[in-house]
Design a protein around this motif. Structure first.
Motif, PDB file in Angstrom:
ATOM      1  N   ALA A  19       0.573  -1.022  -0.030  1.00 12.05           N
ATOM      2  CA  ALA A  19       0.276   0.394  -0.032  1.00 12.05           C
ATOM      3  C   ALA A  19       0.922   1.191  -0.313  1.00 12.05           C
ATOM      4  CB  ALA A  19      -0.940  -0.100   1.035  1.00 12.05           C
ATOM      5  N   GLU A  20       1.642   1.255   1.183  1.00 18.84           N
ATOM      6  CA  GLU A  20       2.562   1.879   0.879  1.00 18.84           C
ATOM      7  C   GLU A  20       3.274   2.259  -0.521  1.00 18.84           C
ATOM      8  OE1 GLU A  20       4.378   4.547   2.825  1.00 18.84           O
ATOM      9  OE2 GLU A  20       3.366   3.294   5.137  1.00 18.84           O
ATOM     10  N   LEU A  21       3.888   1.630  -1.172  1.00 20.92           N
ATOM     11  CA  LEU A  21       4.548   1.890  -2.280  1.00 20.92           C
ATOM     12  C   LEU A  21       3.037   2.027  -3.725  1.00 20.92           C
ATOM     13  CD1 LEU A  21       6.586  -1.357  -2.693  1.00 20.92           C
ATOM     14  CD2 LEU A  21       8.314   0.945  -2.370  1.00 20.92           C
ATOM     15  N   LEU A  22       1.986   1.432  -3.077  1.00 16.55           N
ATOM     16  CA  LEU A  22       0.528   1.872  -4.294  1.00 16.55           C
ATOM     17  C   LEU A  22       0.553   3.650  -4.059  1.00 16.55           C
ATOM     18  CD1 LEU A  22      -0.944   0.139  -6.020  1.00 16.55           C
ATOM     19  CD2 LEU A  22      -2.423   0.224  -4.491  1.00 16.55           C
ATOM     20  N   ILE A  23       0.591   4.087  -2.825  1.00 18.85           N
ATOM     21  CA  ILE A  23      -0.182   5.413  -2.684  1.00 18.85           C
ATOM     22  C   ILE A  23       1.716   6.010  -2.890  1.00 18.85           C
ATOM     23  CG2 ILE A  23      -0.710   7.178  -1.501  1.00 18.85           C
ATOM     24  CD1 ILE A  23      -2.363   4.729  -1.705  1.00 18.85           C
ATOM     25  N   SER A  24       2.503   5.989  -2.787  1.00 18.34           N
ATOM     26  CA  SER A  24       3.528   6.609  -3.038  1.00 18.34           C
ATOM     27  C   SER A  24       3.645   6.996  -4.760  1.00 18.34           C
ATOM     28  CB  SER A  24       4.971   5.869  -2.674  1.00 18.34           C
ATOM     29  OG  SER A  24       4.919   6.151  -1.548  1.00 18.34           O
ATOM     30  N   GLY A  25       3.790   5.598  -5.562  1.00 19.27           N
ATOM     31  CA  GLY A  25       3.520   6.064  -6.679  1.00 19.27           C
ATOM     32  C   GLY A  25       2.528   6.563  -8.115  1.00 19.27           C
ATOM     33  N   ALA A  26       1.209   6.419  -6.514  1.00 19.81           N
ATOM     34  CA  ALA A  26      -0.041   7.584  -7.312  1.00 19.81           C
ATOM     35  C   ALA A  26       0.231   8.314  -7.301  1.00 19.81           C
ATOM     36  CB  ALA A  26      -1.173   6.499  -6.282  1.00 19.81           C
ATOM     37  N   GLU A  27       0.664   9.222  -5.929  1.00 17.91           N
ATOM     38  CA  GLU A  27       1.731  10.449  -5.668  1.00 17.91           C
ATOM     39  C   GLU A  27       2.240  10.878  -6.688  1.00 17.91           C
ATOM     40  OE1 GLU A  27       1.203   9.937  -1.066  1.00 17.91           O
ATOM     41  OE2 GLU A  27       3.161  10.569  -2.524  1.00 17.91           O
ATOM     42  N   LEU A  29       2.502  10.090  -9.913  1.00 16.72           N
ATOM     43  CA  LEU A  29       2.059  10.227 -11.431  1.00 16.72           C
ATOM     44  C   LEU A  29       0.660  11.330 -11.114  1.00 16.72           C
ATOM     45  CD1 LEU A  29       1.556   6.446 -11.958  1.00 16.72           C
ATOM     46  CD2 LEU A  29       2.752   7.562 -13.381  1.00 16.72           C
ATOM     47  N   ALA A  30       0.194  11.831 -10.150  1.00 13.55           N
ATOM     48  CA  ALA A  30      -0.414  12.661 -10.027  1.00 13.55           C
ATOM     49  C   ALA A  30       0.198  13.797 -10.321  1.00 13.55           C
ATOM     50  CB  ALA A  30      -1.550  12.270  -8.824  1.00 13.55           C
ATOM     51  N   THR A  31       1.097  13.741  -9.855  1.00 15.89           N
ATOM     52  CA  THR A  31       1.777  15.207  -9.754  1.00 15.89           C
ATOM     53  C   THR A  31       2.205  15.983 -10.415  1.00 15.89           C
ATOM     54  OG1 THR A  31       2.292  15.182  -7.598  1.00 15.89           O
ATOM     55  CG2 THR A  31       4.022  16.577  -8.405  1.00 15.89           C
ATOM     56  N   ASN A  32       3.048  14.225 -11.490  1.00 15.04           N
ATOM     57  CA  ASN A  32       3.743  14.880 -13.356  1.00 15.04           C
ATOM     58  C   ASN A  32       3.043  14.967 -14.020  1.00 15.04           C
ATOM     59  OD1 ASN A  32       7.187  15.197 -12.321  1.00 15.04           O
ATOM     60  ND2 ASN A  32       6.373  13.562 -10.273  1.00 15.04           N
ATOM     61  N   LEU A  33       1.594  14.551 -13.941  1.00 17.15           N
ATOM     62  CA  LEU A  33       1.270  14.127 -15.179  1.00 17.15           C
ATOM     63  C   LEU A  33      -0.455  15.661 -15.098  1.00 17.15           C
ATOM     64  CD1 LEU A  33       1.046  10.023 -15.482  1.00 17.15           C
ATOM     65  CD2 LEU A  33       2.342  12.121 -17.089  1.00 17.15           C
ATOM     66  N   ALA A  38      -8.721  13.075  -6.908  1.00 19.73           N
ATOM     67  CA  ALA A  38      -9.873  12.920  -7.135  1.00 19.73           C
ATOM     68  C   ALA A  38     -10.445  10.992  -8.280  1.00 19.73           C
ATOM     69  CB  ALA A  38     -11.100  13.797  -7.224  1.00 19.73           C
ATOM     70  N   ILE A  39      -9.449  11.187  -9.466  1.00 19.69           N
ATOM     71  CA  ILE A  39     -10.151  10.885 -10.453  1.00 19.69           C
ATOM     72  C   ILE A  39      -8.374   9.832  -9.949  1.00 19.69           C
ATOM     73  CG2 ILE A  39      -8.940  10.128 -13.175  1.00 19.69           C
ATOM     74  CD1 ILE A  39     -12.113  11.407 -11.928  1.00 19.69           C
ATOM     75  N   VAL A  40      -7.559  10.038  -9.511  1.00 23.53           N
ATOM     76  CA  VAL A  40      -6.313   8.231  -9.484  1.00 23.53           C
ATOM     77  C   VAL A  40      -6.702   8.027  -8.191  1.00 23.53           C
ATOM     78  CG1 VAL A  40      -4.522   8.194  -8.078  1.00 23.53           C
ATOM     79  CG2 VAL A  40      -4.220  10.546  -9.766  1.00 23.53           C
ATOM     80  N   GLY A  41      -7.869   8.342  -6.968  1.00 27.13           N
ATOM     81  CA  GLY A  41      -8.394   7.519  -6.417  1.00 27.13           C
ATOM     82  C   GLY A  41      -9.758   7.041  -6.611  1.00 27.13           C
ATOM     83  N   VAL A  42     -10.208   7.588  -7.650  1.00 26.42           N
ATOM     84  CA  VAL A  42     -11.532   6.455  -8.358  1.00 26.42           C
ATOM     85  C   VAL A  42     -11.332   5.679  -8.838  1.00 26.42           C
ATOM     86  CG1 VAL A  42     -13.160   8.225  -6.890  1.00 26.42           C
ATOM     87  CG2 VAL A  42     -12.495   8.344  -9.056  1.00 26.42           C
ATOM     88  N   GLU A 154      -6.211  22.818 -11.561  1.00 28.63           N
ATOM     89  CA  GLU A 154      -4.939  23.884 -11.026  1.00 28.63           C
ATOM     90  C   GLU A 154      -3.324  22.845 -10.685  1.00 28.63           C
ATOM     91  OE1 GLU A 154      -7.118  23.662  -7.472  1.00 28.63           O
ATOM     92  OE2 GLU A 154      -8.880  24.763  -8.121  1.00 28.63           O
ATOM     93  N   SER A 155      -3.167  22.109 -11.601  1.00 29.06           N
ATOM     94  CA  SER A 155      -2.049  21.937 -10.901  1.00 29.06           C
ATOM     95  C   SER A 155      -1.179  22.454 -12.614  1.00 29.06           C
ATOM     96  CB  SER A 155      -1.744  20.490 -11.271  1.00 29.06           C
ATOM     97  OG  SER A 155      -0.350  20.139 -11.054  1.00 29.06           O
ATOM     98  N   HIS A 156      -0.436  22.534 -12.411  1.00 29.72           N
ATOM     99  CA  HIS A 156       0.806  23.158 -13.698  1.00 29.72           C
ATOM    100  C   HIS A 156       2.103  23.026 -14.094  1.00 29.72           C
ATOM    101  CE1 HIS A 156      -2.912  25.527 -15.103  1.00 29.72           C
ATOM    102  NE2 HIS A 156      -2.710  25.999 -13.687  1.00 29.72           N
ATOM    103  N   ASN A 157       2.107  21.484 -13.437  1.00 31.91           N
ATOM    104  CA  ASN A 157       3.586  20.692 -13.355  1.00 31.91           C
ATOM    105  C   ASN A 157       4.599  20.916 -14.698  1.00 31.91           C
ATOM    106  OD1 ASN A 157       4.128  21.408 -10.220  1.00 31.91           O
ATOM    107  ND2 ASN A 157       2.717  19.623 -10.088  1.00 31.91           N
ATOM    108  N   GLU A 158       5.147  20.972 -15.156  1.00 34.38           N
ATOM    109  CA  GLU A 158       6.207  20.141 -16.001  1.00 34.38           C
ATOM    110  C   GLU A 158       6.421  18.951 -16.067  1.00 34.38           C
ATOM    111  OE1 GLU A 158       7.057  21.411 -19.046  1.00 34.38           O
ATOM    112  OE2 GLU A 158       6.103  23.413 -18.293  1.00 34.38           O
ATOM    113  N   PRO A 159       6.171  17.955 -17.111  1.00 42.45           N
ATOM    114  CA  PRO A 159       5.966  16.050 -16.582  1.00 42.45           C
ATOM    115  C   PRO A 159       7.847  16.104 -16.324  1.00 42.45           C
ATOM    116  CG  PRO A 159       4.619  16.685 -18.409  1.00 42.45           C
ATOM    117  CD  PRO A 159       5.351  18.018 -17.925  1.00 42.45           C
ATOM    118  N   ASP A 160       7.853  15.597 -15.571  1.00 40.99           N
ATOM    119  CA  ASP A 160       9.599  14.853 -15.472  1.00 40.99           C
ATOM    120  C   ASP A 160       9.427  13.515 -15.660  1.00 40.99           C
ATOM    121  OD1 ASP A 160      11.899  13.502 -14.446  1.00 40.99           O
ATOM    122  OD2 ASP A 160      12.181  15.052 -12.973  1.00 40.99           O
ATOM    123  N   SER A 161      10.588  12.931 -17.299  1.00 42.71           N
ATOM    124  CA  SER A 161       9.826  11.799 -16.780  1.00 42.71           C
ATOM    125  C   SER A 161      10.162  10.516 -16.389  1.00 42.71           C
ATOM    126  CB  SER A 161      10.369  11.356 -18.413  1.00 42.71           C
ATOM    127  OG  SER A 161      12.018  12.296 -18.312  1.00 42.71           O
TER     128      SER A 161
END
Length: 319
Positions: A19-27, A29-33, A38-42, A154-161
């Motif tokens: 679960a720790e790894l899954l949530i860290s990965g999801a965070e 992906l959400a930040t960089n993409l 909410a969509i990441v969760g559902v 509201e998020s405008h981060n530059e994607p980091d490959s």
């Protein structure tokens, strides 16, 4: 028995770190993409944590174990609702933003009530094969609408490959950890259930459903601990949606026939429907998942399962 209990505890270790790894990965992906959390969760996390229910039900469909398949879903959804949201409410308490989850809450309640209606009109003993012609279009519409909400405005981060690849890697490792932990817990818990003479339906409702729901619960508890409230909430709501609309429709399609069960499984779906409605009304009014809601859900879970298991054990003793 000592070895079996030890393996169950080891399974929980895999579940926690998965679960720790899954949530860290999801965070990541959400930040960089720039994906809405909410969509990441559902969608993303929920689909990943619902994989155990899908695997179990595919096996059940191939073996024609329809009662097992139906009780696995009702039990999983009850566990997500009562244990998942119960623990989140008691341990952390989260604000509930209604706007990002309006459609999700509709589907969250709509899914179980559809199943109850289908059962009701078939003597409370059958989910008809033609249900797929309603469930599949509904989940297709839901996913289309989810894609429309994919981007976080509201998020405008530059994607980091590099961060994106790291996120994908952590997410996949998390799913593997959750799967291994879930398998270990389910297999060994089933042995304990069989030892005490529980029926397949009860084992499906309690032990297997609980085991396949542990990834969902752990992922949301860890997300809440990290302060990722939208992922924590979205995961449990999304998991219940996928369980009904995707996993059950897949079970029906693979089995190629109606799914039969006894009237007690119909009662389980009535319980899921009632609790889903209670949850929706509560969060719509109070805009929180708090200690009071958590206690209500946990007390219902303990009382309901005590009743179901007691009736099963009484029948076993009579036989």
């Amino acid at each position: 028995m000592a070895v079996t209990i030890g393996l169950i505890l080891m399974g929980f270790v895999f579940l926690y770190f998965g679960a720790e790894l899954l949530i860290s990965g999801a965070e990541k992906l959400a930040t960089n993409l720039n994906i809405s959390k909410a969509i990441v969760g559902v969608v993303i996390v929920a689909f990943g944590t619902s994989a155990p229910e899908l695997f179990v039900n595919i096996i059940c469909a191939c073996r024609d174990e329809t009662a097992f398949a139906l009780s696995n879903i009702s039990g999983s959804n009850l566990t997500n609702l009562c244990i998942g949201f119960g623990m989140v409410g008691i341990l952390y308490g989260l604000k509930f933003k209604l706007e990002p989850f309006k459609l999700d809450l509709i589907y969250f309640f709509l899914g179980p009530i559809i199943i109850v209606v289908f059962f009701f009109f078939h003597n409370m003993e059958m989910l008809p094969l033609w249900s797929v012609f309603i469930l599949v279009p509904l989940i297709s519409f839901y996913l289309k609408k989810a894609m429309d909400r994919f981007k976080d405005e509201e998020s405008h981060n530059e994607p980091d490959s590099k961060q994106i690849m790291a996120g994908i890697g952590l997410f996949l490792l998390g799913i593997v950890g959750l799967y291994i932990g879930g398998e270990v817990v389910v297999n060994n818990s089933t042995k304990i259930g069989a030892y005490f003479g529980l029926s397949d339906a009860i084992i499906g409702l309690t032990i297997v459903a609980g085991g396949t729901s542990i990834p969902d619960v752990m992922a949301s508890v860890v997300a809440a601990k990290k302060g990722e409230s939208e992922i924590a909430i979205g995961n449990l709501i999304g998991s219940n949606i996928f369980n009904v609309f995707f996993v059950l429709s897949s079970t029906l399609a693979i089995s190629g026939s109606d799914l039969f069960a006894d009237s007690l499984i119909f009662l389980d779906y009535v319980a899921v429907t009632s609790l889903s409605l209670l949850f929706v009304i509560y969060v719509a009014v109070r805009r929180r998942i708090d200690l009071l809601l958590g206690l209500i859900l946990l007390l219902f879970y303990i009382s309901y399962y005590y009743m179901r298991i007691s009736s099963s054990l009484d029948a076993f003793m009579i036989n």
